[in-house]
Design an enzyme around this catalytic site. Structure first.
Site, mmCIF file in Angstrom:
data_model
loop_
_atom_site.group_PDB
_atom_site.id
_atom_site.type_symbol
_atom_site.label_atom_id
_atom_site.label_comp_id
_atom_site.label_asym_id
_atom_site.label_seq_id
_atom_site.Cartn_x
_atom_site.Cartn_y
_atom_site.Cartn_z
ATOM 1 N N ARG A 128 42.582 44.249 -5.053
ATOM 2 C CA ARG A 128 40.646 44.931 -6.419
ATOM 3 C C ARG A 128 41.242 45.910 -7.342
ATOM 4 O O ARG A 128 42.727 47.143 -6.732
ATOM 5 C CB ARG A 128 40.000 45.763 -4.975
ATOM 6 C CG ARG A 128 40.589 46.165 -3.749
ATOM 7 C CD ARG A 128 39.649 47.151 -2.746
ATOM 8 N NE ARG A 128 40.257 47.298 -2.132
ATOM 9 C CZ ARG A 128 40.264 48.539 -1.230
ATOM 10 N NH1 ARG A 128 39.016 46.888 -0.337
ATOM 11 N NH2 ARG A 128 40.597 48.826 -0.359
ATOM 12 N N ARG B 197 0.546 -0.840 -0.665
ATOM 13 C CA ARG B 197 0.036 0.118 0.183
ATOM 14 C C ARG B 197 1.031 1.574 -0.137
ATOM 15 O O ARG B 197 0.291 2.427 -0.638
ATOM 16 C CB ARG B 197 -1.008 0.145 1.202
ATOM 17 C CG ARG B 197 -2.617 -0.771 1.028
ATOM 18 C CD ARG B 197 -3.161 -0.726 1.775
ATOM 19 N NE ARG B 197 -3.096 -1.162 3.122
ATOM 20 C CZ ARG B 197 -3.824 -0.312 4.320
ATOM 21 N NH1 ARG B 197 -4.374 0.559 4.191
ATOM 22 N NH2 ARG B 197 -3.714 -0.791 5.411
ATOM 23 N N SER C 73 34.775 42.357 4.104
ATOM 24 C CA SER C 73 33.864 42.507 3.184
ATOM 25 C C SER C 73 34.075 41.772 1.400
ATOM 26 O O SER C 73 34.738 42.608 1.290
ATOM 27 C CB SER C 73 32.190 43.185 3.362
ATOM 28 O OG SER C 73 31.617 43.594 4.692
ATOM 29 N N THR D 152 39.061 44.734 1.477
ATOM 30 C CA THR D 152 37.484 44.697 1.538
ATOM 31 C C THR D 152 37.454 44.242 -0.238
ATOM 32 O O THR D 152 38.295 44.633 -0.879
ATOM 33 C CB THR D 152 36.124 45.681 1.508
ATOM 34 O OG1 THR D 152 35.893 46.362 2.657
ATOM 35 C CG2 THR D 152 35.218 45.715 0.305
ATOM 36 N N GLY E 113 4.484 -15.468 6.540
ATOM 37 C CA GLY E 113 3.751 -15.421 7.821
ATOM 38 C C GLY E 113 4.366 -14.614 8.481
ATOM 39 O O GLY E 113 5.420 -15.259 8.706
ATOM 40 N N TYR F 183 35.315 24.393 -4.764
ATOM 41 C CA TYR F 183 35.319 23.808 -5.080
ATOM 42 C C TYR F 183 35.661 24.040 -6.901
ATOM 43 O O TYR F 183 35.301 25.187 -7.051
ATOM 44 C CB TYR F 183 33.720 23.380 -5.733
ATOM 45 C CG TYR F 183 33.021 22.419 -6.661
ATOM 46 C CD1 TYR F 183 34.180 21.436 -6.139
ATOM 47 C CD2 TYR F 183 32.201 22.241 -7.376
ATOM 48 C CE1 TYR F 183 34.004 19.858 -7.159
ATOM 49 C CE2 TYR F 183 31.961 21.165 -8.189
ATOM 50 C CZ TYR F 183 32.802 20.329 -7.942
ATOM 51 O OH TYR F 183 32.704 19.351 -9.127
ATOM 52 N N ARG G 166 25.057 22.646 7.145
ATOM 53 C CA ARG G 166 25.150 21.436 6.575
ATOM 54 C C ARG G 166 26.694 20.409 7.092
ATOM 55 O O ARG G 166 27.376 21.185 7.714
ATOM 56 C CB ARG G 166 25.757 21.717 4.905
ATOM 57 C CG ARG G 166 24.646 22.702 4.737
ATOM 58 C CD ARG G 166 25.029 22.726 2.556
ATOM 59 N NE ARG G 166 24.740 21.385 1.954
ATOM 60 C CZ ARG G 166 26.874 21.805 1.416
ATOM 61 N NH1 ARG G 166 27.002 23.127 0.866
ATOM 62 N NH2 ARG G 166 26.852 20.717 0.208
ATOM 63 N N GLY H 242 9.117 -3.521 12.288
ATOM 64 C CA GLY H 242 9.681 -2.306 11.928
ATOM 65 C C GLY H 242 9.426 -1.723 11.606
ATOM 66 O O GLY H 242 9.144 -0.327 11.306
HETATM 67 C C1 UD1 Z 1 0.030 -8.457 12.265
HETATM 68 C C2 UD1 Z 1 -1.351 -10.259 13.029
HETATM 69 C C3 UD1 Z 1 -2.710 -9.271 14.196
HETATM 70 C C4 UD1 Z 1 -1.869 -7.700 14.494
HETATM 71 C C5 UD1 Z 1 -1.617 -7.286 13.698
HETATM 72 C C6 UD1 Z 1 -0.747 -5.825 13.940
HETATM 73 C C7 UD1 Z 1 -0.381 -12.293 12.594
HETATM 74 C C8 UD1 Z 1 -0.071 -13.124 12.273
HETATM 75 N N1 UD1 Z 1 -1.213 -10.803 12.907
HETATM 76 O O1 UD1 Z 1 -1.532 -9.251 11.066
HETATM 77 O O2 UD1 Z 1 -2.825 -10.327 14.576
HETATM 78 O O3 UD1 Z 1 -3.050 -7.474 14.812
HETATM 79 O O4 UD1 Z 1 -0.185 -7.906 12.807
HETATM 80 O O5 UD1 Z 1 -0.573 -5.241 13.776
HETATM 81 O O6 UD1 Z 1 0.815 -12.082 13.332
HETATM 82 N N2 UD1 Z 1 6.064 -9.211 8.292
HETATM 83 C C9 UD1 Z 1 7.189 -10.481 7.842
HETATM 84 N N3 UD1 Z 1 7.200 -11.177 7.240
HETATM 85 C C10 UD1 Z 1 6.051 -12.081 6.418
HETATM 86 C C11 UD1 Z 1 4.888 -11.496 7.008
HETATM 87 C C12 UD1 Z 1 4.515 -10.105 8.010
HETATM 88 O O7 UD1 Z 1 8.011 -9.862 7.846
HETATM 89 O O8 UD1 Z 1 5.794 -13.315 6.206
HETATM 90 C C13 UD1 Z 1 6.159 -8.637 8.896
HETATM 91 C C14 UD1 Z 1 5.359 -7.621 7.986
HETATM 92 O O9 UD1 Z 1 6.741 -6.272 7.266
HETATM 93 C C15 UD1 Z 1 5.258 -6.429 9.419
HETATM 94 C C16 UD1 Z 1 4.836 -7.581 10.418
HETATM 95 O O10 UD1 Z 1 5.599 -8.983 9.843
HETATM 96 O O11 UD1 Z 1 6.094 -5.893 9.903
HETATM 97 C C17 UD1 Z 1 3.009 -7.575 10.349
HETATM 98 O O12 UD1 Z 1 2.745 -8.511 9.764
HETATM 99 P P1 UD1 Z 1 1.218 -7.574 8.743
HETATM 100 O O13 UD1 Z 1 1.641 -9.100 7.656
HETATM 101 O O14 UD1 Z 1 1.214 -6.281 8.561
HETATM 102 O O15 UD1 Z 1 1.019 -8.388 10.080
HETATM 103 P P2 UD1 Z 1 -0.919 -8.199 10.277
HETATM 104 O O16 UD1 Z 1 -1.653 -9.136 8.505
HETATM 105 O O17 UD1 Z 1 -0.736 -6.682 10.012
#
Ligand code: UD1
Ligand code: CA
Length: 449
Positions: free
Chosen positions: A422, A15, A387, A405, A80, A369, A315, A104
């Site tokens: 100058r 998204r 100046s 100056t 997952g 530079y 900077r 993260g």
């Molecule tokens: C997850 C939780 C949900 C919770 C929500 C809070 C699970 C199954 N669900 O859902 O209960 O309410 O977070 O925000 O855990 N990620 C990976 N690898 C993967 C999948 C996810 O690194 O294979 C990381 C994503 O980058 C993210 C975090 O894990 O930072 C959560 O993943 P996301 O897919 O957003 O989980 P939700 O479906 O929101």
């Protein structure tokens, strides 16, 4: 207790609609990921593991800048959250301590909250962080019985009754490292999403006679970022927090809403920040300094009692000594400005050193530079630069020297010497009027008058 952080950051962040991995989008002028790392760092973890997938090379490179002791492990397929945690298993083989799972893309978690999760480990083998959501939407729900956490059900898999629960899962978990990896290893993917849910470890733990508990935090801490709109909202939240924190630390902000901080901005007590100031990354300001309106600072250190601006630009590589003065429309880059030295008007000082109590006149420029290479300018102490002096680098101006100056200084000036360079001015009596008459006549003729 020894701690390891496991930070999940492999998700695509669809998204965000971006080529940049989601966790690298900037928040408070630092990659989003740096916020979770900073919060977790407060626990003084022995190990920090980041699970990367989408854009893993970029994430690794950014992480090296954020925290050179952190380690990246790869999750090539995002199957997952449990599968993601499992990728840290080898990196933490033999690790004897607690593992804390963070996200993260959840930057606002407070160190105190992580502390409370670890404290709750005294009563539970697995501790989950929950929160009461104003709009629980699609979060996983915590099914509880008193202090005990029975299970977590994902929205997609929940019954209407379970969806009515407002206590939600933040995703953060703490458990003994070995226990955590045992549990995630046992998680299957027989659910609505066909994913390996980290949330399943609660029921698995209970089936093994382990105790499962939860602590709660304010919803603002668990705010996740999934879109640019959410990123913008998160930036506003970050800035509001940073302003409040700096004021609490004794910094005066004349118009707090107009001052923008970076994650790593450090400002001493009794410093004053006027309206419309931007702090980029890497700025530290000592106590009693004043940053005047409309200044932009980045990679700069401002000494005690120094005054910067209005309308100044510092900077990277700027070092201002105590009581130095940098005035309006002055740009400083990779330069050390000595104690009490002044660069007050319309100047550029780059790749340079300026000694104590020296005064740099209006419109002075270090010509650092040559179109190919950068060269240095060294100005001693108690020097007076007239100046509109052009200091053609490499060039050195000795202590107590002066430049007249308008000088174009191409050779070193020895201590105590006066450099003049100058063209001589010639005054021609009456010539101005004559010239104007001639020009007006020419214009009249052109316009046909
Ligand atoms: C997850 C939780 C949900 C919770 C929500 C809070 C699970 C199954 N669900 O859902 O209960 O309410 O977070 O925000 O855990 N990620 C990976 N690898 C993967 C999948 C996810 O690194 O294979 C990381 C994503 O980058 C993210 C975090 O894990 O930072 C959560 O993943 P996301 O897919 O957003 O989980 P939700 O479906 O929101
Ligand atoms: Ca999410």
């Amino acid at each position: 207790m020894t701690i390891a952080l496991v930070i999940l950051a492999a998700g695509k962040g669809t998204r965000m609609n971006s080529d940049l991995p989601k966790v690298l989008h900037p928040l408070g002028q630092a990659p989003m990921l740096a916020h979770a790392v900073a919060a977790g760092r407060a626990l003084e973890p022995a190990r920090v593991i980041v699970v990367a997938g989408h854009g893993a090379d970029a994430v690794g490179a950014a992480l090296a800048e954020i925290d050179d002791e952190a380690q990246v492990v790869l999750q090539t397929e995002q199957l997952g959250t449990a599968h993601a945690v499992a990728q840290a298993r080898d990196a933490l083989a033999g690790f004897d301590g607690d593992a804390v799972v963070l996200y993260g893309d959840t930057p606002f978690i407070r160190a105190e909250t992580l502390d409370r999760m670890l404290a709750a480990r005294a009563q539970a083998d697995v501790v989950v962080l929950g929160f009461h959501a104003a709009d629980p939407a699609r979060y996983g729900r915590l099914v509880t019985d008193g202090d005990a956490l029975l299970r977590i059900v994902e929205y997609k898999d929940a019954t209407d009754q379970e969806r009515a629960i407002s206590l939600c899962n933040s995703g953060l978990v703490a458990a003994r490292s070995e226990v955590l990896f045992d549990l995630v290893g046992a998680v299957g993917n027989d659910n609505a999403a066909g994913e390996y849910y980290l949330t399943d470890i609660v029921e698995l733990a209970r089936a093994r006679g382990l105790r499962t508990g939860f602590v709660t935090c304010d919803e603002t801490e668990t705010l996740g970022i999934n879109s640019r709109a959410e990123l913008a909202r998160a930036e506003a939240i970050f800035q509001a927090r940073a302003r409040a924190d700096h004021m609490e630390n004794g910094v005066t902000l004349m118009a707090p809403d107009t001052v923008h901080f970076a994650l790593d901005t450090v400002i001493g007590r009794d410093a004053v920040v006027e309206p419309n100031v931007v702090f980029g990354p890497g700025v530290s300001v000592e106590s009693g300094a004043t940053i005047r309106a409309f200044s932009h600072l980045e990679g700069a250190h401002v000494g005690q009692g120094a005054v910067v601006g209005p309308y100044a630009r510092l900077r990277p590589g700027t070092e201002l000594g105590n009581d130095a003065r940098i005035g309006n429309f002055v740009e400083i880059k990779a330069a050390q400005i000595g104690e009490g030295a002044k660069v007050n008007h319309l100047s550029y000082i780059g790749d340079a050193t300026v000694g104590d109590a020296s005064n740099i006149g209006a419109g002075t420029i270090t010509c650092n530079y040559d179109g190919v290479m950068k060269h240095e300018t060294h100005i001693g102490a108690h020097v007076f630069i007239g100046s509109n002096t052009m200091l053609v680098a490499p060039v050195t101006i000795g202590d107590e020297a002066m430049t007249a100056t308008g000088a174009v200084v191409t050779r070193n000036v020895e201590a105590g010497a006066l450099a003049i360079g100058r063209a001589e001015v010639v005054n021609k009596p009456g010539a101005a009027r004559k010239l104007m008459d001639m020009l007006r006549a020419r214009k009249a003729k052109r316009e046909g008058k």
